[in-house]
Write an enzyme that holds these catalytic residues in place. Sequence first.
Site, short mmCIF file in Angstrom:
data_model
loop_
_atom_site.label_atom_id
_atom_site.label_comp_id
_atom_site.label_asym_id
_atom_site.label_seq_id
_atom_site.Cartn_x
_atom_site.Cartn_y
_atom_site.Cartn_z
N THR A 175 1.08 -1.54 -0.09
CA THR A 175 -0.01 0.05 -0.09
C THR A 175 0.97 1.42 -0.05
OG1 THR A 175 -0.18 0.01 2.29
CG2 THR A 175 -1.77 -1.26 1.43
N HIS A 176 0.53 2.45 -0.71
CA HIS A 176 1.32 3.49 -0.80
C HIS A 176 2.72 3.19 -1.59
CE1 HIS A 176 -1.33 5.35 2.10
NE2 HIS A 176 -1.23 4.24 2.60
N SER A 297 18.32 0.15 -26.09
CA SER A 297 18.61 1.51 -26.38
C SER A 297 19.54 1.83 -27.47
CB SER A 297 19.15 2.19 -24.92
OG SER A 297 19.87 3.31 -25.25
N LYS A 303 20.52 -1.53 -21.88
CA LYS A 303 19.33 -1.27 -21.48
C LYS A 303 18.28 -2.41 -22.02
CE LYS A 303 17.26 1.94 -19.81
NZ LYS A 303 17.38 3.33 -20.03
N GLU A 310 5.01 0.68 -21.68
CA GLU A 310 4.79 2.11 -21.15
C GLU A 310 3.86 2.82 -22.16
OE1 GLU A 310 8.93 3.90 -20.61
OE2 GLU A 310 9.26 2.06 -21.64
#
Length: 478
Positions: A175-176, A297, A303, A310
């Site tokens: 949570t959070h 990348s 990467k 996304e």
Amino acid sequence: MSNDSVNAPAAPDTSEAKGQGQAMWGGRFSAKPDELMQAINVSIGFDKRLAAQDLAGSRAHAAMLRKQGVISSEDEALIQQGLETVAQEMAAGTFPYRDEFEDIHMNVEARLRELIGPTAGRLHTARSRNDQVAVDFRLWVRGACDRTVEQLKTLQRALVAQAEAHADTLMPGFTHLQPAQPVTFGHHMMAYVEMFGRDASRFADARARMNESPLGAAALAGSPFPIDRHATAKALGFDRPTANSLDSVSSRDFALEALAAAAICATHLSRLAEEIVVWMTPQFGFIKLSDAFTTGSSIMPQKKNPDAAELVRAKAGRLLASFTQLAVVMKGLPLAYSKDMQEDKVPTFEAFDALELSLAAMAGMVRDFAPQPERMAAAAGAGFSTATDLADWLVRNLDMPFRDAHHVTGAAVKRAEALGCDLADLSLDELKALEPRINEGVYQVLTPAASAASRTSYGGTAPDQVRAQVARWKEILQ
Ligand code: ARG
């Protein structure tokens, strides 16, 4: 229908609409529209996507007109043949979509006239483009909802498969985005199965309400011809005809509902996408996505970027914008049809295109990703995630009020933090210093596995509960 019509000689065109840029409605006009008028008016560039629906509507309408004695059998046969040719031309990619005919309805009619002559003009008896576009668009949105429900089921099946494989795999529940209590990865997957299940039911609800046929409402007031709206409704798979002609041609809430369902679904997809992005980071390392769903990348060789996730996360913006766009178009429009409503299509097409791609990409990613149980298990115990279990043990075994137990547990966390260890690593003496009645038994609840296994309440994270939900959904989704 036979292929004859393809080779049938075209009857001479005696109408005023000769494909020279004279509009269908040219009777009372003596001058051609300004180029700018045409530019702002033309919709064929996007409403050609209603071609199949337009043909279906026309065929049902023509059959009904003949049955009702409004047109002759010969005329109907000719019209149906012509429409079949049009369908074949569209399938073959040879249909001439022309801007001068403004929209899909007039493009089809103009082509029909070239193919079968003036009889084509009888098709538009007891019909207007206003009810025509309303029926075409409803059929399109209905189809989009049905396809979306199927895609949601595919995604749910992928999630259920991961859940079944990982019903026992421990991970931190958050949570959070702070470690809260241990859960299982299967439980986390099943949370999305529930969300996408509600999305599917929203599309089904929207479909049920939209499934009424506006055909026969004509321009706005209905028709003086003895049409049978129940027959055309049935032929097009609608449950019944709409009951008010003004409402029939001026309502687009069916599209708004579908777009609202789509926007909500996209927000759910964006949440899962976000989790994939986070889980993919080396810091979390909860899952690995294969090369199939990642990109590299051009400058940083190490990467592996979760671009697909996304982009799914970002597409929610497009979906929400589409709903807003159409809602703003419809807001404040007087009854009945206004040309504003031509602007209903682009946001709707764009929204469902984006949703279709997002759902497909998400199902692909869920099938693709490999959970990393060791990483998740290690994280599951971090952050004193079994503190609630300690408090619950004090309540149950020492009959302590929960608030007091919470206090003692807080002190234990503080002590462990000071010593730089987990709760389970505190010695019994350390614990007894905080509450003398604590005994050895407490260690049984301080591991993440014991914590998760203890949450056996209905819908809880205990592996058996997860497996029960997996079984329930497998049945629903088969
Ligand atoms: N292309 C129009 C639309 O999409 C069809 C309806 C036009 N009706 C009219 N009365 N101009 O809304």
